[in-house]
Design an enzyme around this catalytic site. Structure first.
Site, PDB file in Angstrom:
ATOM      1  N   GLU A   1      55.333  55.498  74.454  1.00  0.00           N
ATOM      2  CA  GLU A   1      55.992  56.185  75.469  1.00  0.00           C
ATOM      3  C   GLU A   1      57.519  55.882  75.597  1.00  0.00           C
ATOM      4  O   GLU A   1      57.956  55.508  76.901  1.00  0.00           O
ATOM      5  CB  GLU A   1      55.092  55.928  76.647  1.00  0.00           C
ATOM      6  CG  GLU A   1      53.632  56.537  76.459  1.00  0.00           C
ATOM      7  CD  GLU A   1      52.665  56.180  77.588  1.00  0.00           C
ATOM      8  OE1 GLU A   1      51.421  56.065  77.361  1.00  0.00           O
ATOM      9  OE2 GLU A   1      52.936  55.221  78.635  1.00  0.00           O
TER      10      GLU A   1
ATOM     11  N   GLU B   1      54.568  59.623  85.454  1.00  0.00           N
ATOM     12  CA  GLU B   1      54.467  60.122  84.008  1.00  0.00           C
ATOM     13  C   GLU B   1      55.489  61.109  83.648  1.00  0.00           C
ATOM     14  O   GLU B   1      55.615  61.960  84.356  1.00  0.00           O
ATOM     15  CB  GLU B   1      53.078  60.646  83.962  1.00  0.00           C
ATOM     16  CG  GLU B   1      51.898  59.747  84.382  1.00  0.00           C
ATOM     17  CD  GLU B   1      51.616  58.942  83.071  1.00  0.00           C
ATOM     18  OE1 GLU B   1      50.746  58.258  83.232  1.00  0.00           O
ATOM     19  OE2 GLU B   1      52.164  59.212  82.232  1.00  0.00           O
TER      20      GLU B   1
HETATM   21  C1  GEM Z   1      47.559  56.005  82.509  1.00  0.00           C
HETATM   22  S1  GEM Z   1      47.429  55.945  84.143  1.00  0.00           S
HETATM   23  C2  GEM Z   1      45.901  56.798  84.323  1.00  0.00           C
HETATM   24  C3  GEM Z   1      45.649  56.932  85.727  1.00  0.00           C
HETATM   25  N1  GEM Z   1      44.670  57.634  85.969  1.00  0.00           N
HETATM   26  C4  GEM Z   1      44.175  57.987  87.016  1.00  0.00           C
HETATM   27  N2  GEM Z   1      43.307  58.936  87.371  1.00  0.00           N
HETATM   28  N3  GEM Z   1      44.790  57.540  88.192  1.00  0.00           N
HETATM   29  C5  GEM Z   1      46.767  55.229  81.632  1.00  0.00           C
HETATM   30  O1  GEM Z   1      47.062  53.932  81.687  1.00  0.00           O
HETATM   31  O2  GEM Z   1      46.031  55.750  81.192  1.00  0.00           O
HETATM   32  C6  GEM Z   1      49.070  55.966  82.266  1.00  0.00           C
HETATM   33  C7  GEM Z   1      49.642  56.434  80.859  1.00  0.00           C
HETATM   34  O3  GEM Z   1      48.878  55.990  79.898  1.00  0.00           O
HETATM   35  O4  GEM Z   1      50.448  57.069  80.713  1.00  0.00           O
HETATM   36 ZN    ZN Z   2      51.311  55.150  79.251  1.00  0.00          ZN
END
Ligand code: GEM
Ligand code: ZN
Length: 381
Positions: free
Chosen positions: A175, A341
């Site tokens: 990422e 994100e």
């Molecule tokens: C995500 S954060 C996932 C958060 N999910 C909910 N429902 N709040 C991960 O780690 O899977 C972050 C990412 O990978 O970008």
């Molecule tokens: Zn991530």
């Protein structure tokens, strides 16, 4: 005269590709290599030499349908560059199994990647800029599983009464938008005549870890560190052996305290910038809910590159996965805690047909987030 054969390389920082068959330049068959000790894969980054300028070339990632987020390929366009500085999108198609993209190159060599890479060389430059130009202190240096430096930087003197604002990035090594985001923050911290920033710094110190997973990024991983660990699932059982990166970050947070935490990530599927928060934490309170909503409202006012309609499904009360950084830190320090994100595709509320979401837009978002934090700093406790 027969065209020179195409040659491929990925044996460089964040490189990832497997060449299957390059006999036909219009239908080159490739595969993405999984993370070293994990089945995760989606990140790719490779170089091609021997391109015939003006002639059609086609590339196929033949195992895209088995990648970690196979549904994310719909609506996705690969990025390409002739100089590793300027990146542009290449029209791509996904048929449920392979992702294919084609173009008529302008030059005999080009790089392709899942997103605009942030190199370790640029990371080292960023750390140097932070200390020499932006007035940050190199507060502590941790070590990744393979011994790469994890720098903790601080803007501010740590004096009593200052709020402690933490921002970390790229727990998930593929990422790369996350460290571009951190570059924007550090770039803005170079400003001396920024009244909004100066007001923030009178109220709060900033604790930055610009890259949480250098081993994973170097090896071209999507999701895990060199030990095969998803660092964003390590915040309840961090260990020096398997997740030294999280172990170091938690140790430093415990030492200095946390009043606001932002964990910068990228998302493969959702073509929008958004946040996820702590609504599923057992300790969740109306105070935290109000701070989360104010952050989102202020960031929407600050930039067209944020929205709060699209995002992850909210967790049910008490159902949060506490192994995630956002939830674990939010609970441990009873503070505003967010996962930010950014998309691998584009921010469809404010699309850019040439670049989609990009390093530059990630950096600008970092600058905009500082404006929001400046407006909220007094109210964090
Ligand atoms: C995500 S954060 C996932 C958060 N999910 C909910 N429902 N709040 C991960 O780690 O899977 C972050 C990412 O990978 O970008
Ligand atoms: Zn991530």
């Amino acid at each position: 005269m027969a065209a020179a054969p195409l040659t491929f390389s990925a044996d460089f920082d964040s490189g990832n590709i497997q060449l299957l068959d390059a006999s036909d330049p219009r239908q080159v068959r490739l595969a993405i290599r999984p993370d070293t000790h994990s089945d995760h894969f989606q990140w790719f980054h490779f170089k091609v030499d021997g391109l015939a300028p003006g002639q059609p070339h086609g590339f196929s990632l033949t195992n895209a349908g088995q990648s970690s987020y196979k549904n994310a390929w719909a609506g996705y366009n690969a990025v390409a560059s002739y100089d590793q500085k300027t990146w542009f999108r290449v029209p791509s198609q996904f048929d449920g199994q392979a992702l294919t993209f084609s173009f008529e190159p302008e030059q005999p060599q080009a790089w392709f990647a899942y997103f605009e890479p942030y190199s370790r060389e640029r990371h080292d430059w960023l750390i140097s800029e932070a200390v020499t130009q932006a007035g940050l202190q190199l507060l502590a240096v941790g070590k990744s599983a393979e011994g790469r430096d994890l720098q903790l930087l601080r803007k501010g003197d740590g004096s009593e009464g200052k709020k402690k604002v933490w921002l970390i990035a790229q727990q998930h090594p593929g990422e790369h938008m996350a460290e571009w985001f951190m570059e924007g923050i550090i770039e803005r911290l170079k400003q001396r005549d920024d009244a909004e920033l100066n007001a923030l710094l009178a109220e709060a110190d900033l604790y930055l870890i610009p890259h949480m997973n250098p081993d994973g990024s170097f090896h071209g991983h999507l999701r895990t560190n060199a030990k095969g660990k998803d660092l964003n699932r390590a915040w309840q059982d961090a260990s020096a052996e398997f997740s030294p990166e999280v172990f170091f970050a938690l140790q430093q947070m415990q030492k200095y305290g946390v009043d606001l935490f932002i964990d910068a990530h990228g998302d493969e599927e959702i073509p929008h910038v958004f946040t996820a928060a702590c609504e599923g934490n057992p300790q969740y309170t109306p105070r935290i809910a109000q701070l989360e909503q104010r952050f989102r409202d202020l960031l929407c006012q600050q930039t067209a590159d944020f929205q709060q309609v699209h995002g992850y499904t909210r967790d049910e009360p008490g159902q949060a996965n506490m192994t995630l950084a956002c939830n674990a830190v939010g609970a441990k320090f009873d503070c505003l805690s967010l996962t930010l994100e950014m998309p691998f595709k584009d921010h469809d509320d404010n699309p850019d047909a040439v670049t989609g979401w990009s390093g530059k837009r990630s950096a600008q978002l970092g600058k905009d987030v500082l404006s929001v934090i400046a407006k909220m700093a007094r109210d964090l406790r």
